[in-house]
Design a protein around this motif. Structure first.
Motif, PDB file in Angstrom:
ATOM      1  N   ASP A 191       2.297  -0.913   8.832  1.00  0.00           N
ATOM      2  CA  ASP A 191       2.638  -0.713   7.407  1.00  0.00           C
ATOM      3  C   ASP A 191       1.442  -1.156   6.562  1.00  0.00           C
ATOM      4  OD1 ASP A 191       3.878  -0.431   4.946  1.00  0.00           O
ATOM      5  OD2 ASP A 191       5.073  -2.255   5.125  1.00  0.00           O
ATOM      6  N   ARG A 206      -4.652 -11.544   5.315  1.00  0.00           N
ATOM      7  CA  ARG A 206      -4.529 -12.571   4.266  1.00  0.00           C
ATOM      8  C   ARG A 206      -3.610 -13.693   4.693  1.00  0.00           C
ATOM      9  NH1 ARG A 206      -1.824 -10.062  -0.844  1.00  0.00           N
ATOM     10  NH2 ARG A 206      -0.553  -8.930   0.657  1.00  0.00           N
ATOM     11  N   ASP A 258      -7.784  -8.122  11.638  1.00  0.00           N
ATOM     12  CA  ASP A 258      -8.138  -6.903  10.915  1.00  0.00           C
ATOM     13  C   ASP A 258      -7.631  -5.750  11.767  1.00  0.00           C
ATOM     14  OD1 ASP A 258      -9.391  -4.661   9.851  1.00  0.00           O
ATOM     15  OD2 ASP A 258     -11.206  -5.772   9.314  1.00  0.00           O
ATOM     16  N   PHE A 259      -6.722  -4.940  11.204  1.00  0.00           N
ATOM     17  CA  PHE A 259      -6.129  -3.883  12.037  1.00  0.00           C
ATOM     18  C   PHE A 259      -7.148  -2.856  12.508  1.00  0.00           C
ATOM     19  CE2 PHE A 259      -4.650  -2.305   7.662  1.00  0.00           C
ATOM     20  CZ  PHE A 259      -5.528  -1.233   7.554  1.00  0.00           C
ATOM     21  N   CYS A 279       0.071  -5.902  10.038  1.00  0.00           N
ATOM     22  CA  CYS A 279      -0.160  -6.137   8.597  1.00  0.00           C
ATOM     23  C   CYS A 279       1.191  -6.507   7.983  1.00  0.00           C
ATOM     24  CB  CYS A 279      -0.845  -4.971   7.906  1.00  0.00           C
ATOM     25  SG  CYS A 279      -0.485  -3.322   8.477  1.00  0.00           S
ATOM     26  N   CYS A 280       1.647  -7.684   8.343  1.00  0.00           N
ATOM     27  CA  CYS A 280       3.040  -8.089   8.086  1.00  0.00           C
ATOM     28  C   CYS A 280       3.320  -8.436   6.636  1.00  0.00           C
ATOM     29  CB  CYS A 280       3.409  -9.273   8.978  1.00  0.00           C
ATOM     30  SG  CYS A 280       2.498 -10.795   8.594  1.00  0.00           S
ATOM     31  N   GLY A 281       2.291  -8.725   5.824  1.00  0.00           N
ATOM     32  CA  GLY A 281       2.555  -9.138   4.440  1.00  0.00           C
ATOM     33  C   GLY A 281       3.576 -10.258   4.413  1.00  0.00           C
ATOM     34  N   LYS A 333       6.672  -9.915   5.224  1.00  0.00           N
ATOM     35  CA  LYS A 333       7.710  -9.591   6.237  1.00  0.00           C
ATOM     36  C   LYS A 333       9.006  -9.105   5.588  1.00  0.00           C
ATOM     37  CE  LYS A 333       5.970 -13.428   9.020  1.00  0.00           C
ATOM     38  NZ  LYS A 333       6.319 -14.726   9.623  1.00  0.00           N
ATOM     39  N   MET A 334       8.882  -8.396   4.457  1.00  0.00           N
ATOM     40  CA  MET A 334      10.080  -7.992   3.707  1.00  0.00           C
ATOM     41  C   MET A 334      11.038  -7.149   4.525  1.00  0.00           C
ATOM     42  SD  MET A 334       8.702  -7.134  -0.115  1.00  0.00           S
ATOM     43  CE  MET A 334       7.290  -6.193   0.410  1.00  0.00           C
ATOM     44  N   PHE A 335      10.521  -6.284   5.405  1.00  0.00           N
ATOM     45  CA  PHE A 335      11.453  -5.379   6.087  1.00  0.00           C
ATOM     46  C   PHE A 335      12.061  -5.959   7.359  1.00  0.00           C
ATOM     47  CE2 PHE A 335       7.492  -2.797   7.563  1.00  0.00           C
ATOM     48  CZ  PHE A 335       7.378  -3.488   8.779  1.00  0.00           C
ATOM     49  N   ASP A 349      -1.957 -10.491   9.757  1.00  0.00           N
ATOM     50  CA  ASP A 349      -2.373  -9.961   8.449  1.00  0.00           C
ATOM     51  C   ASP A 349      -3.799 -10.453   8.213  1.00  0.00           C
ATOM     52  OD1 ASP A 349      -0.495  -8.737   5.907  1.00  0.00           O
ATOM     53  OD2 ASP A 349      -2.483  -9.490   5.354  1.00  0.00           O
TER      54      ASP A 349
HETATM   55  C1  LIG Z   1       2.267  -2.720   2.603  1.00  0.00           C
HETATM   56  S1  LIG Z   1       1.816  -4.404   2.890  1.00  0.00           S
HETATM   57  C2  LIG Z   1       2.889  -4.872   4.221  1.00  0.00           C
HETATM   58  C3  LIG Z   1       4.274  -5.201   3.775  1.00  0.00           C
HETATM   59  C4  LIG Z   1       5.154  -5.723   4.884  1.00  0.00           C
HETATM   60  N1  LIG Z   1       5.400  -4.733   5.902  1.00  0.00           N
HETATM   61  C5  LIG Z   1       6.458  -6.291   4.379  1.00  0.00           C
HETATM   62  O1  LIG Z   1       7.535  -5.889   4.901  1.00  0.00           O
HETATM   63  O2  LIG Z   1       6.433  -7.158   3.511  1.00  0.00           O
HETATM   64  C6  LIG Z   1       0.258  -4.227   3.684  1.00  0.00           C
HETATM   65  C7  LIG Z   1      -0.368  -5.498   4.201  1.00  0.00           C
HETATM   66  O3  LIG Z   1      -1.562  -5.135   4.913  1.00  0.00           O
HETATM   67  C8  LIG Z   1      -2.483  -6.184   4.792  1.00  0.00           C
HETATM   68  N2  LIG Z   1      -3.825  -5.692   5.146  1.00  0.00           N
HETATM   69  C9  LIG Z   1      -4.690  -5.002   4.356  1.00  0.00           C
HETATM   70  N3  LIG Z   1      -5.790  -4.680   5.045  1.00  0.00           N
HETATM   71  C10 LIG Z   1      -5.629  -5.210   6.297  1.00  0.00           C
HETATM   72  C11 LIG Z   1      -6.423  -5.209   7.464  1.00  0.00           C
HETATM   73  N4  LIG Z   1      -7.618  -4.577   7.512  1.00  0.00           N
HETATM   74  N5  LIG Z   1      -5.955  -5.829   8.558  1.00  0.00           N
HETATM   75  C12 LIG Z   1      -4.737  -6.455   8.535  1.00  0.00           C
HETATM   76  N6  LIG Z   1      -3.936  -6.476   7.455  1.00  0.00           N
HETATM   77  C13 LIG Z   1      -4.373  -5.851   6.344  1.00  0.00           C
HETATM   78  C14 LIG Z   1      -2.335  -6.651   3.364  1.00  0.00           C
HETATM   79  O4  LIG Z   1      -2.802  -7.968   3.236  1.00  0.00           O
HETATM   80  C15 LIG Z   1      -0.811  -6.493   3.148  1.00  0.00           C
HETATM   81  O5  LIG Z   1      -0.158  -7.722   3.311  1.00  0.00           O
END
Ligand SMILES: C[S@@+](CC[C@H](N)C(=O)[O-])C[C@H]1O[C@@H](n2cnc3c(N)ncnc32)[C@H](O)[C@@H]1O
Length: 157
Positions: A69, A31, A52-53, A10-12, A14-16, A29
């Motif tokens: 994350d 999205r 989907d995780f 769930c890389c979003g 990738k901020m970290f 991810d």
């Molecule tokens: C907390 S953010 C991650 C931030 C990321 N680690 C960063 O460094 O930017 C959580 C992410 O989980 C994703 N997410 C939510 N539900 C999910 C799922 N069921 N499977 C995969 N990704 C999912 C969201 O789209 C979101 O981008």
């Protein structure tokens, strides 16, 4: 599926990550989106793979390291930058995170490492850790309010 050593499911945006193009990492991810934040910065969620995780398309034991994350907010305005950056938990968040932990451990090889990141602004870390089938080894709070926890698990065989 031929894959990489490290999975971020769930890389979003990738901020970290120090290197957002790291070729040893498979970025996933649910999205694929782009937004302009209120300060004008671009936010790109552009994973290598949509997944989907809760049900990941990988063989058992495929990775050496998984960093998990997931969204940590139950309530957040849909137009807010927090929503755009982090997404939001659904009403079934306990089942979702339980399935996420199960999948992370399944796709890890024996003795592989899971790093779990959680911000306990709305839900206590201790409550979320109950959803994992294994006990964490150690962890550390960080951030100004010490609400962000980095927690290490090992899939000990
Ligand atoms: C907390 S953010 C991650 C931030 C990321 N680690 C960063 O460094 O930017 C959580 C992410 O989980 C994703 N997410 C939510 N539900 C999910 C799922 N069921 N499977 C995969 N990704 C999912 C969201 O789209 C979101 O981008």
């Amino acid at each position: 599926m031929k894959t990489k050593k490290i999975l971020d499911p769930c890389c979003g945006s990738k901020m970290f990550w120090f290197d957002r193009e790291n070729h040893d990492v498979l970025f996933g991810d649910i999205r694929d989106e782009e937004h302009t934040l209120c300060d004008g910065r671009e936010l790109r969620i552009n994973p290598d793979i949509h997944l989907d995780f809760r049900n990941m398309p990988f063989d058992d034991g495929a990775f050496k390291l998984v960093v998990f994350d997931p969204p940590h907010l139950k309530q957040v305005g849909e137009k807010s930058w927090m929503f755009k950056k982090y997404g939001c938990l659904s009403k079934t968040w306990q089942d979702d995170l339980r399935a996420g932990f199960r999948e992370c451990f399944r796709v890890l090889q024996d003795d592989g490492i899971l790093i779990f990141k959680w911000n306990e602004d709305q839900i206590k870390t201790s409550e979320v850790l109950k959803l994992a089938e294994r006990k964490p080894l150690f962890g550390h709070p960080s951030g100004k309010a010490s609400k962000t926890h980095w927690i290490c698990f090992m899939k000990l065989s």
